[in-house]
Motif scaffolding. Sequence first.
Motif, PDB file in Angstrom:
ATOM      1  N   ARG A   1      -9.348  10.625  -5.242  1.00 35.89           N
ATOM      2  CA  ARG A   1     -10.386  11.692  -4.917  1.00 35.89           C
ATOM      3  C   ARG A   1     -10.247  12.192  -3.459  1.00 35.89           C
ATOM      4  N   SER A   2      -9.865  11.100  -2.578  1.00 40.14           N
ATOM      5  CA  SER A   2      -9.931  11.350  -1.229  1.00 40.14           C
ATOM      6  C   SER A   2      -8.685  10.755  -0.461  1.00 40.14           C
ATOM      7  N   GLY A   3      -7.678   9.910  -1.303  1.00 44.98           N
ATOM      8  CA  GLY A   3      -6.712   9.468  -0.355  1.00 44.98           C
ATOM      9  C   GLY A   3      -7.065   8.053   0.527  1.00 44.98           C
ATOM     10  N   THR A   4      -8.320   7.748   0.339  1.00 44.84           N
ATOM     11  CA  THR A   4      -8.904   6.550   0.568  1.00 44.84           C
ATOM     12  C   THR A   4      -9.128   5.219  -0.063  1.00 44.84           C
ATOM     13  N   GLY A   5      -9.287   4.051   0.728  1.00 40.62           N
ATOM     14  CA  GLY A   5      -9.668   2.991  -0.121  1.00 40.62           C
ATOM     15  C   GLY A   5      -9.444   1.624   0.752  1.00 40.62           C
ATOM     16  N   LYS A   6      -9.516   0.448  -0.091  1.00 36.78           N
ATOM     17  CA  LYS A   6      -9.564  -0.818   0.874  1.00 36.78           C
ATOM     18  C   LYS A   6      -8.804  -1.626  -0.174  1.00 36.78           C
ATOM     19  N   SER A   7      -7.828  -2.496   0.737  1.00 38.38           N
ATOM     20  CA  SER A   7      -6.710  -3.308   0.030  1.00 38.38           C
ATOM     21  C   SER A   7      -6.900  -4.637   1.130  1.00 38.38           C
ATOM     22  N   ARG A   8      -5.778  -5.663   0.560  1.00 35.30           N
ATOM     23  CA  ARG A   8      -5.670  -6.696   1.315  1.00 35.30           C
ATOM     24  C   ARG A   8      -4.208  -7.386   0.977  1.00 35.30           C
ATOM     25  N   LYS A   9      -3.828  -8.298   1.580  1.00 35.85           N
ATOM     26  CA  LYS A   9      -2.267  -9.043   1.000  1.00 35.85           C
ATOM     27  C   LYS A   9      -2.720 -10.398   0.543  1.00 35.85           C
ATOM     28  N   TYR A  10      -1.945 -10.671  -0.391  1.00 40.02           N
ATOM     29  CA  TYR A  10      -2.017 -12.068  -0.820  1.00 40.02           C
ATOM     30  C   TYR A  10      -0.588 -12.766  -0.239  1.00 40.02           C
ATOM     31  N   LEU A  11      -0.705 -13.750   0.542  1.00 41.51           N
ATOM     32  CA  LEU A  11       0.392 -14.352   1.339  1.00 41.51           C
ATOM     33  C   LEU A  11       1.119 -15.377   0.627  1.00 41.51           C
ATOM     34  N   HIS A  12       2.382 -15.225   0.036  1.00 44.57           N
ATOM     35  CA  HIS A  12       2.868 -15.942  -1.156  1.00 44.57           C
ATOM     36  C   HIS A  12       3.457 -17.264  -0.199  1.00 44.57           C
ATOM     37  N   ASP A  13       4.085 -17.008   0.726  1.00 47.56           N
ATOM     38  CA  ASP A  13       4.738 -18.200   1.439  1.00 47.56           C
ATOM     39  C   ASP A  13       4.494 -18.185   2.782  1.00 47.56           C
ATOM     40  N   THR A  14       5.276 -19.148   3.501  1.00 43.31           N
ATOM     41  CA  THR A  14       4.798 -19.310   5.029  1.00 43.31           C
ATOM     42  C   THR A  14       5.645 -18.160   5.804  1.00 43.31           C
ATOM     43  N   ASP A  15       6.556 -17.597   5.517  1.00 40.56           N
ATOM     44  CA  ASP A  15       7.162 -16.423   6.181  1.00 40.56           C
ATOM     45  C   ASP A  15       6.187 -15.392   6.261  1.00 40.56           C
ATOM     46  N   GLU A  16       5.344 -15.099   5.110  1.00 38.75           N
ATOM     47  CA  GLU A  16       4.380 -13.934   4.744  1.00 38.75           C
ATOM     48  C   GLU A  16       3.149 -14.431   5.684  1.00 38.75           C
ATOM     49  N   ALA A  17       2.845 -15.671   5.624  1.00 39.40           N
ATOM     50  CA  ALA A  17       1.564 -16.245   6.124  1.00 39.40           C
ATOM     51  C   ALA A  17       1.349 -16.323   7.879  1.00 39.40           C
ATOM     52  N   ALA A  18       2.750 -16.304   8.296  1.00 41.16           N
ATOM     53  CA  ALA A  18       2.758 -16.581   9.712  1.00 41.16           C
ATOM     54  C   ALA A  18       2.297 -15.552  10.447  1.00 41.16           C
ATOM     55  N   PRO A  19       2.526 -14.257  10.430  1.00 36.62           N
ATOM     56  CA  PRO A  19       2.112 -13.197  11.368  1.00 36.62           C
ATOM     57  C   PRO A  19       0.545 -13.104  11.326  1.00 36.62           C
ATOM     58  N   TYR A  20      -0.102 -13.568  10.282  1.00 34.63           N
ATOM     59  CA  TYR A  20      -1.607 -13.677  10.010  1.00 34.63           C
ATOM     60  C   TYR A  20      -2.237 -15.104  10.443  1.00 34.63           C
TER      61      TYR A  20
END
Length: 292
Positions: A89-108
Motif C-alpha cells: 500500500r505505502s512502502g512502509t512496515g516493520k521488521s526485525r532481524k534474527y541473529l543466527h550466530d555470534t558474528d551477526e549478534a556482536a554489532p547488536y
Amino acid sequence: MSERHPIIAITGSSGAGTTSVTRTFENIFRREGVTAAIIEGDSFHRHDRKEMKLRQAEAERAGNGHFSHFGPENNLFPELEALFASYGRSGTGKSRKYLHDTDEAAPYRQEPGTFTPWEDLPADTDLLFYEGLHGAVVTPEVNIAQHPDLLIGVVPVINLEWIQKLWRDKSKRGYSTEAVTDTILRRMPDYVNYICPQFAHTHVNFQRVPCVDTSNPFIAREIPAPDESFVVIRFAKPKGIDFQYLLSMVHDSFMSRANTIVVPGGKMELAMQLIFTPFIWRMMERKQRAMA
C-alpha cells in the motif's frame, strides 16, 4: 500486488538453497541500482532459540513429536502478511532481524539466537525482498501468497534437500547426523501441510535434480556439485517468456514441457540472471509510471 511498491518473495524449505538464489538477486539489484528492503523469514519466527527449545521439550513431554519451525503455531503469519500488505500500500512496515550466530549478534550486543527490536523499514526503497520458509503460505486465516508481484519457489528433489540440510547443520552448526535426522522427521507433517502447498502458488519454481546417486542421503559425504545436476525451471504462466532466447543463451538447455525449461546445474545463476533481470526492469518501469 502493487505497481508503486512491488514485492519479490523467495520461498523454500530449510536446506533448499534459497540463500544462493538471494545472492543472485543481490547481484541484480546492485547492477541495476535497485534499493531493496531485505526481509529474512527467520525474523518472523515466534520464539527465540532458547524459548523454542523450552517449548519443544514441553511439546515432547506432552506427546507432540511434530513441533517444528514450519507450522503456524511457531511463526508470525499474520504479522508477515500485514508487512506485505502495508508495504504494497505505502512502502512502509516493520521488521526485525534474527541473529543466527555470534558474528551477526556482536554489532547488536545481544546473544545469538535472539531477535533485534522491531523497527520501521528504511524509507524510499524500490521494492521489498523476502527470503524464507513462508513467502507463499495460504491458510484459512492468512493468504500471504496473494501479495508478492514475483513469487519464486526453490525446491530441490527431497533427497538432495536433505543432503544439503545435513551437510549445513553438521559442518556449520555442529549437529550430529542423528540430531538432524530427528529434526527432519519432526518437521515432516508441517513440511507436507505448510511448505509443499506453497509451490502451487509460486510464479516460477527452480528444482535442482542430481544426476548422481542420492538414494540414501543420510550417508552422503558431500553435496552433489552443480555440474552433477540439472535445474528444472517451471513457469506458472509462460506467456511472455522468451524460451527461444533462453535456449540460445544457456548451452545444453532444453524444453521438457510447454512451460518448463531444463538447464545444466552449473548454469542456474546465468539462467536466473537472464530470466529475472527483465522482470526487475518491468517492475521499475511500472513503478516509475505509477509514481509519475
